[in-house]
Structures are given as structure tokens and as C-alpha cells.
Design an enzyme around this catalytic site. Structure first.
Site, short mmCIF file in Angstrom:
data_model
loop_
_atom_site.label_atom_id
_atom_site.label_comp_id
_atom_site.label_asym_id
_atom_site.label_seq_id
_atom_site.Cartn_x
_atom_site.Cartn_y
_atom_site.Cartn_z
CD1 TRP A 290 -153.42 -78.06 68.49
CD2 TRP A 290 -153.06 -78.06 70.70
NE1 TRP A 290 -153.85 -79.26 68.98
CE2 TRP A 290 -153.63 -79.30 70.35
CE3 TRP A 290 -152.74 -77.83 72.03
CZ2 TRP A 290 -153.89 -80.30 71.26
CZ3 TRP A 290 -152.99 -78.84 72.95
CH2 TRP A 290 -153.58 -80.05 72.57
CB SER B 183 -146.43 -77.10 66.88
OG SER B 183 -146.95 -75.91 67.40
CG PHE C 36 -137.49 -71.86 65.21
CD1 PHE C 36 -137.95 -73.12 64.90
CD2 PHE C 36 -137.27 -71.57 66.55
CE1 PHE C 36 -138.18 -74.08 65.87
CE2 PHE C 36 -137.50 -72.52 67.55
CZ PHE C 36 -137.96 -73.78 67.20
CG HIS D 137 -147.90 -84.87 73.54
ND1 HIS D 137 -148.66 -85.98 73.78
CD2 HIS D 137 -148.10 -84.56 72.25
CE1 HIS D 137 -149.30 -86.32 72.69
NE2 HIS D 137 -148.98 -85.47 71.74
CB VAL E 8 -148.13 -71.30 71.06
CG1 VAL E 8 -147.93 -71.16 72.57
CG2 VAL E 8 -148.00 -69.94 70.39
CG LEU E 9 -144.99 -76.98 70.84
CD1 LEU E 9 -143.63 -77.56 70.52
CD2 LEU E 9 -146.02 -78.09 70.97
C1 DLZ Z 1 -151.17 -82.90 71.07
C2 DLZ Z 1 -150.68 -81.52 71.28
C3 DLZ Z 1 -150.37 -81.06 72.57
C4 DLZ Z 1 -150.49 -81.93 73.76
N1 DLZ Z 1 -149.96 -79.82 72.77
C5 DLZ Z 1 -149.82 -78.98 71.73
C6 DLZ Z 1 -149.37 -77.65 71.92
O1 DLZ Z 1 -149.16 -77.15 73.04
N2 DLZ Z 1 -149.21 -76.86 70.82
C7 DLZ Z 1 -149.43 -77.34 69.56
O2 DLZ Z 1 -149.24 -76.58 68.59
N3 DLZ Z 1 -149.89 -78.58 69.37
C8 DLZ Z 1 -150.09 -79.40 70.39
N4 DLZ Z 1 -150.55 -80.69 70.20
C9 DLZ Z 1 -150.97 -81.10 68.83
C10 DLZ Z 1 -149.84 -81.65 67.98
O3 DLZ Z 1 -148.98 -80.62 67.56
C11 DLZ Z 1 -150.41 -82.32 66.71
O4 DLZ Z 1 -151.28 -81.46 66.06
C12 DLZ Z 1 -151.16 -83.60 67.02
O5 DLZ Z 1 -150.35 -84.46 67.77
C13 DLZ Z 1 -151.58 -84.32 65.72
O6 DLZ Z 1 -150.45 -84.66 64.93
#
Ligand code: DLZ
Length: 284
Positions: A87, A121, A228, A203, A195-196
Site C-alpha cells: 500500500w 501493513s 519498526f 481503519h 505506510v498508513l
Molecule cells: C485497508 C487499508 C487501508 C484503508 N489503508 C491502508 C494503508 O494506508 N496502508 C496500508 O499499508 N494498508 C492499508 N489497508 C490495507 C490493510 O493493511 C490490509 O492489507 C487489509 O485490510 C487486508 O487485511
């Protein structure tokens, strides 16, 4: 009645003053200069006291933030995994490159940096745990394979040495010289990178919380250093600045690539963990 009411008001006022005096005095006594607090008043327009921060004579402070001056460690004997989410790929790629660059410059060999990816992530903790377990399996199987290899070449020697043309020896000896110089021991450290970016729903909070706790659990349960590398940012701009891509200030106009810090942390922790395993504790 009027007299009683006036008298009680008078008594209350007197009592309040009597109690108030020592309180004021205590506050005045507490208002001694406190340099550690004053230093935070940088943005105050009219500082009441001159601020002077004494530094340790042998150390210079590059920045208040971050791990201080980088330590030098020899990573040439290390084997490190980078497990990253996909992601926000642009940022992920920059962070992975930063981590690799820092490790290479500390002596870690390219062939000993192993990459693995997962969709998001949320998948990082289990992936780090399983990838580390896989490296432990590799370390035992490669030891057995080496043993078998040595045994085979020993048999070859018994059958007539390297000049022998027998078919039997030919089948036992490897046709090509070994090319794979990579280390096969269990990983000395694993860097988890994701990266979130906060969206409008919850979420972000759930994933950030679960991943941070999950990674810490893997680290403590397995004993392998897990670095981390999870950026939890409120906007894409914040993320880009932390990947060294854009939006920084001053000397780091493109921001600071946090992946480089994670690479250095992996080397330092990998080297130290090896020393600790041998009962060596450094003094610095
Ligand atoms: C679903 C999701 C969302 C909304 N945002 C991110 C993000 O910003 N960064 C990231 O690494 N992953 C995101 N995901 C996916 C979740 O981490 C995960 O892959 C799914 O929920 C499937 O388990």
C-alpha cells in the site's frame, strides 16, 4: 439578622485572606528559574529570562530529534530481511531504498538483504514472524546440505582425487563452482516497513494499533530485532516528507528518509544482539 449576615461575610473574607497568603508565598517560592522548562518557551515573544543550554563538552547535539550522531557498526557479517507492505507504493519504495542504502554503507552485502512483500501493513506482523521462522529453517537445512556436500567431496577424494575420470566421481562433484556466496544463518534483524495514511474511517487506528503491538510481540517472542518501520501519518504530504520525497525544510528540502534510520538501526541492533548472545556487553 442583617448584622449576623454581615458578620458572617466578614468572617469568610478574613478566613480566605488568611488561607490565601501562604498559597501565594508558595507560588512565589516555586517561581525559581527552571531552565529545563524555560527552554521550551522558544516561541514566546518576550522571554523573561535569558536561555542558555549547557552542552556536554565532548558531545555536540546535531538535532533534538532522532537517534543522535550515527554510530558506526560493521554489518558485513549480517543477514537482514526487509518485509514491506505494498500500500502507498511510491513511499514504500523510497523507504525500502533508504533502508538498503544505509545497510550497504554499513557493510551489509547486497546478497544478504532479503526482500519480502505483503499486501498491506496489517499483514506485517505475521509475515515478519513467518519469514524469520523460514530463515531459521534455512539455517539448519543449509548446515545439513553443507555436511552432505563435504561428505560427497570426501568420497570423491577417496575415489582417486581430482584427476580421476571415473563416472562415479563426476556425478558426485558439482559441475560448476559455487556462485551463491550469501549467508544462510537466521536473520540478524528484520525491518518491517509500511505506510498508513489516516482516512476518514477508524481503519487507520485499528491497523496502526494492531501492527505496532503485533510487531513488538514478534520481536519479544522470537528474540530477533524487529525494526519498526511503520509510518503512521495524517496526510500524504506528511508521508512524502518522511520518505525524503518532498516537503521538507532547510538542508533536507526533500524531507528526511526515515528508511535510512531504520537501516542503521537494523545494523546496530543486529551487531549488538550477536555480541549479547556471546555474553559481551559494550560499555558505550
Ligand atoms: C485497508 C487499508 C487501508 C484503508 N489503508 C491502508 C494503508 O494506508 N496502508 C496500508 O499499508 N494498508 C492499508 N489497508 C490495507 C490493510 O493493511 C490490509 O492489507 C487489509 O485490510 C487486508 O487485511
Amino acid at each position: 439578622m442583617y448584622f449576623i449576615r454581615c458578620y458572617s461575610v466578614y468572617v469568610i473574607v478574613l478566613a480566605t485572606c488568611a488561607l490565601d497568603l501562604p498559597v501565594q508565598r508558595t507560588c512565589q517560592q516555586q517561581r525559581q528559574p527552571q531552565p529545563h522548562l524555560e527552554a521550551h518557551a522558544e516561541s514566546s515573544p518576550k522571554p523573561r529570562h535569558k536561555i542558555s543550554i549547557k552542552q556536554h563538552p565532548r558531545r555536540t547535539m546535531a538535532s533534538l530529534k532522532g537517534p543522535g550522531a550515527p554510530q558506526r557498526h560493521d554489518g558485513s557479517g549480517l543477514r537482514v530481511a526487509i518485509v514491506h507492505a505494498r500500500w502507498n507504493t511510491k513511499m514504500i519504495d523510497a523507504l525500502v531504498d533508504g533502508a538498503k542504502k544505509a545497510m550497504l554503507s554499513s557493510g551489509v552485502k547486497e546478497e544478504n538483504i532479503i526482500l519480502e512483500s505483503v499486501p498491506g501493513s496489517y499483514e506485517l506482523p505475521l509475515a515478519v514472524q513467518r519469514v524469520y521462522a523460514a530463515s531459521q529453517i534455512q539455517s539448519t537445512t543449509s548446515t545439513v546440505a553443507d555436511g552432505v556436500g563435504n561428505l560427497a567431496s570426501g568420497i570423491g577424494d577417496l575415489l582417486g582425487g581430482s584427476n580421476s575420470q571415473t563416472d562415479l566421481q563426476g556425478s558426485l562433484q558439482p559441475s560448476e563452482p559455487k556462485k551463491d556466496q550469501s549467508l544462510k544463518h537466521a536473520f540478524d534483524a528484520v525491518i518491517a516497513i509500511g505506510v498508513l495514511i489516516k482516512g476518514e474511517s477508524m481503519h487507520f487506528e485499528y491497523i496502526a494499533d494492531a501492527v505496532s503491538h503485533g510487531l513488538m510481540r514478534v520481536q519479544l517472542d522470537s528474540g530477533v530485532p524487529v525494526i519498526f518501520g511503520l509510518l503512521t501519518v495524517l496526510s500524504e504530504g506528511q508521508g512524502l516528507a518522511r520518505c525524503g520525497l518532498e516537503g521538507g525544510t532547510g538542508k533536507e528540502a526533500k524531507g528526511h528518509n526515515h528508511g535510512e534510520d531504520w537501516g542503521r538501526a537494523a545494523v546496530e541492533f543486529g551487531v549488538k544482539k550477536r555480541a549479547w548472545a556471546q555474553g559481551k556487553i559494550a560499555t558505550v
